[in-house]
Design an enzyme around this catalytic site. Structure first.
Site, short mmCIF file in Angstrom:
data_model
loop_
_atom_site.label_atom_id
_atom_site.label_comp_id
_atom_site.label_asym_id
_atom_site.label_seq_id
_atom_site.Cartn_x
_atom_site.Cartn_y
_atom_site.Cartn_z
N ASP A 191 0.49 28.13 98.79
CA ASP A 191 -0.39 28.83 99.72
C ASP A 191 -0.12 30.32 99.87
OD1 ASP A 191 1.39 27.03 102.34
OD2 ASP A 191 1.87 28.98 101.48
N HIS A 233 5.39 25.09 91.85
CA HIS A 233 4.11 24.44 91.55
C HIS A 233 2.96 25.44 91.40
CE1 HIS A 233 5.79 20.50 93.49
NE2 HIS A 233 6.34 20.80 92.32
N CYS A 246 -13.61 33.65 82.83
CA CYS A 246 -12.84 34.85 82.48
C CYS A 246 -13.79 35.86 81.83
CB CYS A 246 -11.74 34.43 81.50
SG CYS A 246 -10.76 35.76 80.81
N SER A 274 8.82 15.89 101.79
CA SER A 274 9.10 14.44 101.79
C SER A 274 10.07 14.10 100.68
CB SER A 274 7.78 13.67 101.59
OG SER A 274 7.17 14.12 100.37
#
Ligand code: APR
Length: 245
Positions: free
Chosen positions: A108, A123, A152, A193
């Site tokens: 984020d 990630h 692109c 987690s």
């Protein structure tokens, strides 16, 4: 605050003050108080959507428009949020620590916006796109995207520069995260987690290399039995207590 927690807070503060090398691994939980849904909680994204339908190479091959609709929605959600006190506390810790590395599973960009510098993004980054034609990576913060799926300038189809299920992590980033974990004196794992590999192995690599393992989470996780100190609570509330300076 319960007296035991008070003692734990003091132990963590002391560990952070005395540490030479600090490594931190964050997951979706640190962004929850900014209003970004986690993946596996009660209102988690994977409760509503099936990751193999939206966050996998086969899903993208099957229907790039659908995958981009979902990422365009997530980008809009993230664009409307702000870093919370937990993100800012980690940026403060980096400025005061002798040696600090932030390893995040989050895409984020809130750690960047809070001022963290030395970040290993395991990630990927929701604000980065990768051309499936020419291979060029570029930053793209358009919300909403004017064209779905986006292309692109070479005409190739763009994809989110995010590691999808079934894909391997960028080797250089993973190698850096692995050696950082091996070298850490203190390893804090916050808001994850600890179910997704290879990120979930990093705290154990640190522990096996004699790091003090500190976990901050709302609940017990698979890592909790290995933690030297486990603090249950919201990262946005606990981190400012642990990193008051
Ligand atoms: N403070 C601290 N921890 C929190 C908070 C909070 N305010 N809110 C939730 N948590 C904890 C939950 O208890 C849970 O253990 O954050 C964790 C979130 O777990 P997940 O939703 O599984 O997210 P994460 O661990 O980051 O997922 C890892 O899985 O789907 C993939 O690529 C995706 O990076 C993601 C990876």
């Amino acid at each position: 605050m319960h007296i035991d927690d008070e003692a734990r807070v003091h132990s963590v503060r002391r560990a952070l003050r005395e540490a030479g090398r600090i490594a931190v691994l964050t997951g979706a939980g640190i962004s929850a108080e900014s209003g970004i849904p986690t993946f596996r909680g009660t209102n988690g994204l994977w409760r509503k959507y099936r990751p193999e339908e939206l966050a996998s190479p086969s899903a993208f091959r099957r229907d790039p428009g659908l995958v981009w609709e979902w990422y365009d929605w997530r980008r809009g959600l993230v664009a409307d949020t702000e870093p919370n006190p937990g993100h800012f506390a980690l940026a403060r810790l980096e400025r005061s620590a002798a040696d600090f590395t932030l390893i995040t599973q989050n895409v984020d960009g809130l750690h960047d916006r809070a001022g963290s510098q030395n970040i290993l993004k395991l990630h990927g980054d929701i604000w980065q796109v990768l051309c499936t034609g020419c291979g060029r990576r570029s930053r793209n913060t358009r919300v909403p995207l004017p064209e779905l799926p986006p292309h692109c300038s070479c005409g190739g189809l763009l994809r989110p520069d995010i590691v999808w299920f079934g894909e391997s992590l960028p080797q250089d980033v993973l190698q850096a995260a692995w050696s950082t974990s091996e070298a850490a004196d203190v390893f804090m794992v916050i808001g994850t987690s600890a179910l997704v590999q290879p990120a979930a192995s990093l705290p154990l690599v640190a522990k096996e290399s004699n790091a003090c393992l500190i976990e901050i989470n709302m609940e017990e996780t698979a890592l909790s039995p290995h933690a030297d100190i486990s603090l249950h609570g919201a990262a946005g509330e606990l981190l400012p207590l642990l990193i008051p300076f």
